[in-house]
Design an enzyme around this catalytic site. Structure first.
Site, PDB file in Angstrom:
ATOM      1  CE1 TYR A 159      -3.206  -2.821   0.215  1.00 36.97           C
ATOM      2  CE2 TYR A 159      -3.572  -2.366   2.540  1.00 36.97           C
ATOM      3  CZ  TYR A 159      -3.862  -3.092   1.411  1.00 36.97           C
ATOM      4  OH  TYR A 159      -4.806  -4.088   1.469  1.00 36.97           O
TER       5      TYR A 159
ATOM      6  CB  SER B 235     -13.714  -4.540  -1.566  1.00 39.14           C
ATOM      7  OG  SER B 235     -14.131  -3.513  -2.442  1.00 39.14           O
TER       8      SER B 235
ATOM      9  CG  LEU C 191     -19.118   0.024   1.287  1.00 43.11           C
ATOM     10  CD1 LEU C 191     -18.720   1.438   1.700  1.00 43.11           C
ATOM     11  CD2 LEU C 191     -20.623  -0.130   1.326  1.00 43.11           C
TER      12      LEU C 191
ATOM     13  N   GLY D 163     -16.678   1.027  -3.412  1.00 48.24           N
ATOM     14  CA  GLY D 163     -17.553   2.206  -3.399  1.00 48.24           C
ATOM     15  C   GLY D 163     -18.733   2.108  -4.337  1.00 48.24           C
TER      16      GLY D 163
ATOM     17  CG  LEU E 217     -22.469  -2.598  -3.291  1.00 48.39           C
ATOM     18  CD1 LEU E 217     -21.932  -3.638  -2.321  1.00 48.39           C
ATOM     19  CD2 LEU E 217     -23.899  -2.957  -3.716  1.00 48.39           C
ATOM     20  CB  THR E 218     -21.709   4.439  -1.907  1.00 48.87           C
ATOM     21  OG1 THR E 218     -20.914   4.865  -3.028  1.00 48.87           O
ATOM     22  CG2 THR E 218     -20.833   3.722  -0.886  1.00 48.87           C
ATOM     23  N   GLY E 219     -23.473   3.871  -4.717  1.00 48.87           N
ATOM     24  CA  GLY E 219     -24.174   4.548  -5.806  1.00 48.87           C
ATOM     25  C   GLY E 219     -23.398   5.682  -6.443  1.00 48.87           C
ATOM     26  CE  LYS E 220     -17.018   6.127  -4.213  1.00 45.82           C
ATOM     27  NZ  LYS E 220     -16.066   6.661  -3.196  1.00 45.82           N
TER      28      LYS E 220
END
Length: 350
Positions: free
Chosen positions: A53, A238, A240, A243, A245-248
């Protein structure tokens, strides 16, 4: 905050694990300090990182996340004993990480020493293999015949596993790591390591972290059954779906600074027509029940039988607060029933 045992180890970890892969690229030291402080205040004692990372990985950011955590630990030495710190050795494939070599007993020892220096600590509680030397069915490789398993030399892979365990054993006996675990592996990988540990009196794998979410639930039921029966902690990463699944990212949106605006090592393989349809359906359920999309996705993951601790990540404090809040109250049965209907319609959308 609820705490659970980490597999067959005696470690008690929070049901939420704080992921850190954005620190060093999307987030700086100040951001990370705030996230670490807030997470601890909320009772989170489990921190996950990796030598590779920040993500997306590069030679410039290699080791940056561990260094950021090390700076936080150096500034807060009394907190070291309050956290369960997990890191990972990178598998093969990066020329700038040990010239892209396979994981071996020798490289485990080298990687642990380097991580300890960056983390500014004497020991790592959980040390994981980031991915196996062989190609595993992750990152879009789960479809039939994507991998030719008949081409894999199982004897050679098993010999490598034994060598790796011997390296981990040296680190444990030296007090440099407490326990060891897997990441992005399979039931066969789990069971080979367990068999070798028993045969050769070597350290036992206590955990595995794999991608797992409403859009990627392939580890249920077979791998998770394996984990439960062999006392292996299952740690979804992961939850989400990066990300999604947040709809962004719906309708082609790419918010400034978001993960999908950065180079992706494996491409945007999660960005499919069926993923978009599934996310639309989950967003509708969240709206109908007046909950956030994050609560829907994280709450679902948290209630899966066999999940030990869910790894969350955030680039802003607002996101982190919302993600942690998602675990405070369980989803009601009506929400779970609605989710199940969509899950059956889109069981593996990417």
């Amino acid at each position: 905050m609820k705490y659970v045992r980490l597999g067959s180890s005696p470690l008690e970890v929070s049901r939420i694990c704080l992921g850190s892969m954005t620190w060093g690229l999307q987030n700086n030291q100040t951001d990370a300090n705030a996230q670490l402080d807030y997470a601890q205040e909320q009772g989170i004692n489990f921190i996950d990182t990796a030598e590779m990372y920040a993500v997306p990985p590069s030679a410039d950011t290699y080791g940056q996340t561990e260094s950021i955590i090390g700076n936080w630990l150096a500034a807060n030495p009394s907190r070291r004993k309050e956290i369960i710190l997990a890191s990972k050795i990178a598998g093969p494939g990066f020329s700038y990480i040990r010239e892209g070599s396979n994981i071996s007993g020798k490289t485990v020892v080298q990687a642990v020493e380097a991580s300890l220096k960056r983390l500014q600590t004497d020991y790592i509680d959980l040390y994981q293999l980031h991915w196996p030397n062989r190609t595993s069915p992750h990152f879009g490789n789960q479809w039939p015949n994507t991998i030719n398993y008949t081409d894999v030399n199982a004897t050679e892979q098993t010999e490598q596993m034994l060598d790796i365990l011997q390296g981990l054993d040296k680190c444990i006996k030296a007090g440099k790591i407490g326990y060891c675990g897997l990441s992005d592996d399979t039931p066969w990988g789990i069971n080979q390591y367990l068999r070798l540990s028993e045969q050769h009196n070597l350290p036992r794998m206590v955990s595995i972290q794999n991608e797992f979410s409403l859009l990627h639930a392939k580890d249920w039921p077979y791998l998770i059954e394996n984990c439960i029966n062999e006392d292996i902690a299952y740690l979804p990463w992961s939850p989400l779906a990066t990300g999604l699944l947040t709809g962004k990212y719906q309708n082609g949106a790419r918010p400034e600074g978001s993960r999908w605006t950065f180079m992706q090592r494996n491409g945007l393989f999660r960005d499919t027509v069926n993923s978009s349809k599934a996310v639309d359906a989950y967003l509708d359920i969240a709206k109908q029940h007046n909950i956030s999309p994050a609560k829907l996705a994280l709450g679902w993951c948290n209630q899966i039988n066999g999940v030990t601790s869910t790894i969350i990540g955030a680039t802003t404090m607002a996101q982190l607060e919302q993600n942690i809040d998602a675990f405070r109250e369980p989803l009601i049965q009506a929400v779970l029933s609605d989710i199940q209907a969509v899950l059956k319609q889109y069981p593996m959308p990417f």
